[in-house]
Enzyme design. Sequence first.
Site, mmCIF file in Angstrom:
data_model
loop_
_atom_site.group_PDB
_atom_site.id
_atom_site.type_symbol
_atom_site.label_atom_id
_atom_site.label_comp_id
_atom_site.label_asym_id
_atom_site.label_seq_id
_atom_site.Cartn_x
_atom_site.Cartn_y
_atom_site.Cartn_z
ATOM 1 N N ASP A 6 -8.146 -5.416 -6.839
ATOM 2 C CA ASP A 6 -7.758 -6.496 -5.946
ATOM 3 C C ASP A 6 -6.235 -6.521 -5.798
ATOM 4 O O ASP A 6 -5.496 -6.407 -6.783
ATOM 5 C CB ASP A 6 -8.256 -7.824 -6.539
ATOM 6 C CG ASP A 6 -7.906 -9.024 -5.700
ATOM 7 O OD1 ASP A 6 -8.416 -9.126 -4.577
ATOM 8 O OD2 ASP A 6 -7.122 -9.865 -6.178
ATOM 9 N N GLU A 23 -7.285 -2.038 -2.930
ATOM 10 C CA GLU A 23 -7.038 -2.917 -1.794
ATOM 11 C C GLU A 23 -5.537 -2.804 -1.542
ATOM 12 O O GLU A 23 -4.736 -3.347 -2.321
ATOM 13 C CB GLU A 23 -7.437 -4.357 -2.114
ATOM 14 C CG GLU A 23 -7.257 -5.287 -0.931
ATOM 15 C CD GLU A 23 -7.602 -6.724 -1.251
ATOM 16 O OE1 GLU A 23 -8.218 -7.382 -0.401
ATOM 17 O OE2 GLU A 23 -7.237 -7.205 -2.346
#
Length: 671
Positions: free
Chosen positions: A338, A374
Amino acid sequence: MKISIPEPTLGQDMTLDPGVPLGSTLTEQGCHFRVHAPDSQQLFVALFGDNGQIIETFPMSRQPNGDWYLYIPSLQADSAYSFYQINPATQATQARQWLLDPHAHNVLQRHQFSHHQTSSEKITAGNDAPEWVSLTTRHHFDWQTRTHPETPLSNTVISEIHIKGYTRQHPAIPPEQRGTYLGLCHPAILADFKENNITCLQLMPIATKVDESHLKTKSLTNYWGYNPLAWSAPDRRFAIADPVKECKTMIRTLHAHGIEVILDVVYNHTAEEGDGGPIYHFKALDQQTYLHHQNGGLKNFTGCGNTVDLSHPPALEAVLQSLRHWVLNYQVDGFRFDLAATLGRQDDRFCKNAAFFRAINNDPVLSQVKLIAEPWDIGPNGYQLGHFPGHWHECNDTFRDTWRSYWLHRATNAEIASLLLGSQERFPAWNWPEKMSVNYICYHDGFTLQDLVSYGEKHNRDNGEDNRDGHPDNRSNNHGIEGQSNAPAIIKKREQQKRNLMTSLLFSFGIPHLLGADLHAHSQLGNNNAYCQDNAISWVNWEGQVQSGDFRQYCQSLLTLRQTIMPAFTQALSAQTQSVEIQWLDHRGANLSEQTWAENSPFACLIRIPCEESLMYIFNSGELPVRFALPDSHWRCLTDTADSRVLTKILRQTATYVRPHSMMILHRAPD
């Protein structure tokens, strides 16, 4: 992960052995405790009995490097413990400041303590009791000689799953298993994955989380889990009794059925929020774990209030240890990181040679697993798509936005041509499979596929932020009516666009990422940011299978075709020694003109592997049918998105009609 550490005697000079990991480490003789806490003046370990009361406390020994260390002989597995220090601001009253072990492998909240222990008594220590405690953990587990599936990337199909949301409403799963680790490996769910040719699950965060302060005031919860409290402890909310054992059982069972497990992990921030937020561990142990503003406040490159600084060696060690823990003790097959741009920051700059990336590359364990970034955060120069080092695959939001625009609004032929061939301006084919685009149309954040074709605007009022939250640029299209509709014409349009988007995803080059709920036509009622909706908005509706049956069968057939056809073409495009012919054609069979590239008129892509096989994509996003010339006769039509089901058929003529708002994929083998 076998630990071999000399066992000291309690009470002797506690000199830290360099082999002791962070947190608590059980051996046959006792337990080692180590934590990096340069900001602490005194640090203690408290042990708790079955009723949650403190039974003994031990002072830790400070090391020259700012670590604190303690060895307790004969301590057993599942012993409850917590760190504490005497709060300097309240030293006169001797009030303890309780600090959860940030490296714990198993944690309990206060109200869970009596359910875990054999005693029915609750914690009775009054206000001087920790909100969270850790449990010493022994990782013995029978893996039954199961090994990693090691699916090649050219065959990998990722399905993003929320453990609770995917199984919470499944009627075939026993009620006590719904929404749990064991529910996700129930035979009914395994059959679903196999039917859909899913090779890899990407699990939304399973590390222990807490709810943000602003959610608690609204009686909402962080359902998604992107607010980590303990990076290495599987969340008890997905367990029936023992999260460690049940999580391992889930992974062992998935592996036995050839399904890999990738964890969505959050190492860019912790649940301690920003300045003035709660203190759980790092804020009191080591403020230097965080990046700082010049005025001493916490930098916020994550939108969550704080930012972990992996150029700080103790923070880097903590994250690497956590990653190795998941691979070695849980046998996971990879990670999706993330806000991964944060992990590569040196001061304020992103650097593909940052310490974190170098450490991963040099680690004999972590360098062997699948790594997905990401590739952005909200800090300066935070958008870094295509700039991560080799061996890192990246989530491609340009793929998502452009295909949505092409089918639901407007995009040019040139824009989607690049995406079809794997976004090679950022992910060149000669770097495949070491570095590939992770392609997706829908992710957990944003509209589901069903909502993408059913809503023109986001509807997030249940989140309590007056519909201000969630991404405003969805490129969605409601096809005439906002929300659910029973009108046959609207349903037909929506279903066809779903097939267009899914086919574009599965037959583009790269690693396809599916939102698991999309295979069941799940709607979140227009909520494109359901992070705090732990209810039927987020839970997959398995009772709706009748309505979504045609689309489910279409996806299942398409996934089977993808696994049969695409690997050979991926290999051919990436091979340096094999020439592949690629032609871009208009409906007459002529090469695309410069003007046609800038339009979104009907066009085709023809890929030939000399002396082997050919693949032809034909696109018509317009309002009228088009007669399209074919370069050869005798093609097999793999799919035509104008049909509600995959009906493969042989085309013997040298032209075919392509219906409005549809695409066809043709395949031709030498025989």
